[in-house]
Scaffold this active site. Structure first.
Site, PDB file in Angstrom:
ATOM      1  N   ASN A   1      34.828  28.235  45.103  1.00 17.06           N
ATOM      2  CA  ASN A   1      35.439  28.678  43.862  1.00 17.06           C
ATOM      3  C   ASN A   1      36.757  27.936  43.693  1.00 17.06           C
ATOM      4  OD1 ASN A   1      37.304  30.495  42.262  1.00 17.06           O
ATOM      5  ND2 ASN A   1      35.429  31.699  42.090  1.00 17.06           N
TER       6      ASN A   1
ATOM      7  N   SER B   1      41.021  34.692  36.681  1.00 15.01           N
ATOM      8  CA  SER B   1      41.944  35.506  37.466  1.00 15.01           C
ATOM      9  C   SER B   1      43.136  35.900  36.603  1.00 15.01           C
ATOM     10  CB  SER B   1      42.431  34.736  38.692  1.00 15.01           C
ATOM     11  OG  SER B   1      43.498  35.431  39.313  1.00 15.01           O
TER      12      SER B   1
ATOM     13  N   ASN C   1      35.110  38.767  37.044  1.00 17.91           N
ATOM     14  CA  ASN C   1      36.302  38.825  37.891  1.00 17.91           C
ATOM     15  C   ASN C   1      36.893  40.236  37.832  1.00 17.91           C
ATOM     16  OD1 ASN C   1      38.630  37.912  39.409  1.00 17.91           O
ATOM     17  ND2 ASN C   1      38.309  35.878  38.531  1.00 17.91           N
ATOM     18  N   THR C   2      38.118  40.405  38.313  1.00 17.32           N
ATOM     19  CA  THR C   2      38.795  41.701  38.257  1.00 17.32           C
ATOM     20  C   THR C   2      39.268  41.992  36.831  1.00 17.32           C
ATOM     21  OG1 THR C   2      40.888  40.648  38.848  1.00 17.32           O
ATOM     22  CG2 THR C   2      39.549  41.552  40.647  1.00 17.32           C
TER      23      THR C   2
ATOM     24  N   LYS D   1      33.153  31.304  36.171  1.00 17.60           N
ATOM     25  CA  LYS D   1      33.389  32.732  36.400  1.00 17.60           C
ATOM     26  C   LYS D   1      34.278  33.279  35.292  1.00 17.60           C
ATOM     27  CE  LYS D   1      34.622  36.043  40.011  1.00 17.60           C
ATOM     28  NZ  LYS D   1      34.933  36.204  41.467  1.00 17.60           N
TER      29      LYS D   1
ATOM     30  N   ALA E   1      34.230  35.445  45.940  1.00 17.84           N
ATOM     31  CA  ALA E   1      35.461  34.694  46.191  1.00 17.84           C
ATOM     32  C   ALA E   1      36.635  35.654  46.331  1.00 17.84           C
ATOM     33  CB  ALA E   1      35.715  33.719  45.053  1.00 17.84           C
TER      34      ALA E   1
ATOM     35  N   PHE F   1      46.036  33.126  44.240  1.00 18.85           N
ATOM     36  CA  PHE F   1      45.372  31.925  44.781  1.00 18.85           C
ATOM     37  C   PHE F   1      46.104  31.370  46.008  1.00 18.85           C
ATOM     38  CE2 PHE F   1      43.493  30.503  40.382  1.00 18.85           C
ATOM     39  CZ  PHE F   1      42.646  31.603  40.406  1.00 18.85           C
TER      40      PHE F   1
ATOM     41  N   MET G   1      47.143  38.373  44.363  1.00 19.86           N
ATOM     42  CA  MET G   1      47.324  37.414  45.447  1.00 19.86           C
ATOM     43  C   MET G   1      47.854  36.077  44.945  1.00 19.86           C
ATOM     44  SD  MET G   1      46.450  39.304  47.981  1.00 19.86           S
ATOM     45  CE  MET G   1      46.337  38.164  49.354  1.00 19.86           C
TER      46      MET G   1
ATOM     47  N   ASN H   1      46.030  36.575  37.771  1.00 16.74           N
ATOM     48  CA  ASN H   1      47.220  36.428  38.607  1.00 16.74           C
ATOM     49  C   ASN H   1      47.846  35.044  38.600  1.00 16.74           C
ATOM     50  OD1 ASN H   1      46.924  39.153  39.497  1.00 16.74           O
ATOM     51  ND2 ASN H   1      45.275  38.464  40.850  1.00 16.74           N
ATOM     52  N   THR H   2      47.324  34.125  37.791  1.00 18.26           N
ATOM     53  CA  THR H   2      47.932  32.812  37.602  1.00 18.26           C
ATOM     54  C   THR H   2      48.313  32.679  36.130  1.00 18.26           C
ATOM     55  OG1 THR H   2      46.665  31.775  39.386  1.00 18.26           O
ATOM     56  CG2 THR H   2      47.572  30.315  37.698  1.00 18.26           C
TER      57      THR H   2
ATOM     58  N   ASN I   1      44.960  43.697  43.181  1.00 14.59           N
ATOM     59  CA  ASN I   1      45.489  42.515  43.861  1.00 14.59           C
ATOM     60  C   ASN I   1      46.141  41.573  42.871  1.00 14.59           C
ATOM     61  OD1 ASN I   1      44.336  39.562  43.827  1.00 14.59           O
ATOM     62  ND2 ASN I   1      42.604  40.881  43.306  1.00 14.59           N
TER      63      ASN I   1
ATOM     64  N   ASP J   1      37.298  35.301  51.645  1.00 13.87           N
ATOM     65  CA  ASP J   1      37.526  34.237  52.624  1.00 13.87           C
ATOM     66  C   ASP J   1      38.059  33.023  51.876  1.00 13.87           C
ATOM     67  OD1 ASP J   1      37.570  32.475  54.711  1.00 13.87           O
ATOM     68  OD2 ASP J   1      35.416  32.481  55.087  1.00 13.87           O
ATOM     69  N   LYS J   2      39.350  32.997  51.676  1.00 15.49           N
ATOM     70  CA  LYS J   2      39.950  31.978  50.818  1.00 15.49           C
ATOM     71  C   LYS J   2      39.887  30.575  51.404  1.00 15.49           C
ATOM     72  CE  LYS J   2      43.142  35.213  48.601  1.00 15.49           C
ATOM     73  NZ  LYS J   2      42.655  35.033  47.228  1.00 15.49           N
TER      74      LYS J   2
END
Length: 338
Positions: free
Chosen positions: A143, A179, A242-243, A213, A65, A118, A116, A181-182, A114, A68-69
Site C-alpha cells: 500500500n 487516509s 479506509n477509516t 483504496k 494495511a 504513515f 499515525m 491523517n495526511t 488512529n 505491518d507498515k
C-alpha cells in the site's frame, strides 16, 4: 484466555507500545523453528482458496494495511493463517509519522482511533524486506501513499517513485488516497485529480496488479464514479474502505473521544458504511474479474461471509486482531469452512 489477557493486561498498556510488543510475538511465530508448528494449527483449508489478480490466496481473509507498515511481520502473519498481508502504507521518503500519542482504543465500541500519519521506513527499505520474502509463499500487497513533505501538487511523481521501487517485488500495489491523517491526501480522491495519478502509477507498476483504496466518507455518487473510472483506466481492483472521520453512533464517552483528538475510526463503527460502499462498488462494477477487497468492521466469520456474499473478492481486517488475539485468522477460516 486471550479475552482475559486483554482485559487484565493489554488494555492497560499504551496502545502503540502494545502493538509493537505483539509484533515481536508475531515475528517469533514466523521464525524458522516455530512457524511449521504454528502453521500446523492455523493453515486454512484448501477449500478456502481464492484465485484473483492472477494469484492464489490461501484464504479470502487477509491483513489490512496499517498493521505491518514495514513488512517485518509477514512471515508470522502468514503462519497465523492470514491469506495475504498488505504492508504499509509506504511512502517514497521515510517519515516518523505524527507526534505521539496517536493510537487510541475505543473499548466500548471494539474500535480504534488512529492518526499515525504513515510512519514508515520508506519504499526502498520496504522493497528490500519484500525481496527477502520472495523465497517463500506469502502473498504480499504493498500500500503506497504520499510523503508528508511533498506538496499535493507534486503527489504524482512521489507515488510513482514508490510504485517503481515496489512493483517488481510486491504481488499487488494499492494506491492509498483515503487516509485522513495526511493533510490534503483525501482531496486526491476527486475524479479529476485521481485519474492522472492512477494512470501514472498504472504505467509505473507495469504488469503488477493495481488497486485504489477509498474512504467510507465519500458521497455515493463519487464512489460510483471512482469505481467506473477504475475500470476505464485498467485498474485490477478497488479496496473499500479506509477509516472514517465520523464520530457518530459511538458508545465510548463523548468527552473521552473528543480528548483523543483527530484521526480515523476503525472497527465496528465503520462496519455499516463499509458494507454500503461495497454494495455501491459492486453495483457499478459487477464483473467478478474486477477484484474488490472489503475492509472495515470485520470481526467474525459471519462478517467475512456477509462481505463475500455481497460481492467482495477478498476481505481484510486489522482492528479485530486487537480484540480477538493471535488466533483470530484461524477462527475466521474455521468459521468459513463450516
Amino acid at each position: 484466555m486471550y479475552d482475559l489477557l486483554f482485559r487484565n493486561v493489554l488494555k492497560r498498556m499504551e496502545p502503540e507500545f502494545a502493538h509493537h510488543a505483539a509484533m515481536l510475538v508475531i515475528r517469533a511465530a514466523g521464525s524458522a523453528p516455530i512457524a511449521p508448528v504454528v502453521r500446523a494449527l492455523t493453515k486454512p483449508d484448501p477449500s478456502l482458496e481464492v484465485r484473483t489478480l492472477g494469484l492464489t490466496f490461501p484464504s479470502p481473509f487477509g491483513v489490512a494495511a496499517g498493521f505491518d507498515k514495514n513488512a517485518v511481520g509477514v512471515r508470522g502473519l502468514e503462519a497465523l493463517g492470514f491469506g495475504h498481508v498488505e504492508i504499509g502504507t509506504v511512502t517514497a521518503i521515510p517519515q516518523p509519522g505524527n507526534p505521539k500519542p496517536r493510537l487510541f482504543r475505543l473499548v466500548a465500541d471494539r474500535g480504534l482511533v488512529n492518526r499515525m500519519g504513515f510512519n514508515n521506513r520508506g519504499a526502498r527499505a520496504a522493497a528490500k524486506r519484500i525481496a527477502k520474502l520472495r523465497r517463500g509463499g506469502a502473498v504480499v500487497g504493498a500500500n503506497i501513499g504520499k510523503s508528508r513533505v511533498v506538496e499535493v501538487d507534486n503527489a504524482i511523481p512521489d507515488y510513482v517513485t514508490s510504485a517503481r521501487a515496489l512493483a517488481p517485488l510486491a504481488d499487488y500495489l494499492a494506491v492509498n488516497v483515503s487516509s485522513p491523517n495526511t493533510p490534503g491526501l483525501r482531496g486526491l480522491q476527486a475524479v479529476e485529480t485521481l485519474r492522472p495519478l492512477l494512470e501514472a502509477v498504472r504505467e509505473a507498476a507495469g504488469s503488477t496488479p493495481l488497486l485504489v483504496k477509498i474512504a467510507p466518507d465519500l458521497p455515493d455518487d463519487e464512489v460510483t464514479a471512482i469505481s467506473q473510472m477504475a475500470v476505464e483506466i485498467g485498474l485490477d481492483g478497488l479496496i473499500a474502505t479506509n477509516t472514517t472521520i465520523s464520530r457518530e453512533g459511538l458508545s465510548t464517552d463523548a468527552a473521552a473521544v473528543e480528548a483523543m483528538g483527530a484521526g480515523g475510526v476503525s472497527g465496528p463503527p465503520v462496519k455499516a458504511r463499509s458494507l454500503e460502499v461495497l454494495n455501491l462498488v459492486r453495483a457499478a462494477v459487477p464483473d467478478p474479474q474486477f477484484c474488490v477487497i472489503s475492509v472495515g468492521g470485520v470481526e467474525t466469520a459471519g462478517d467475512v461471509r456477509e462481505r463475500l456474499d455481497a460481492g467482495a473478492t477478498l476481505v481484510q481486517g486489522y482492528t479485530g486482531f486487537i480484540y480477538r488475539g493471535p488466533l483470530w485468522a484461524r477462527e475466521i477460516n474455521r468459521g468459513l469452512r463450516k
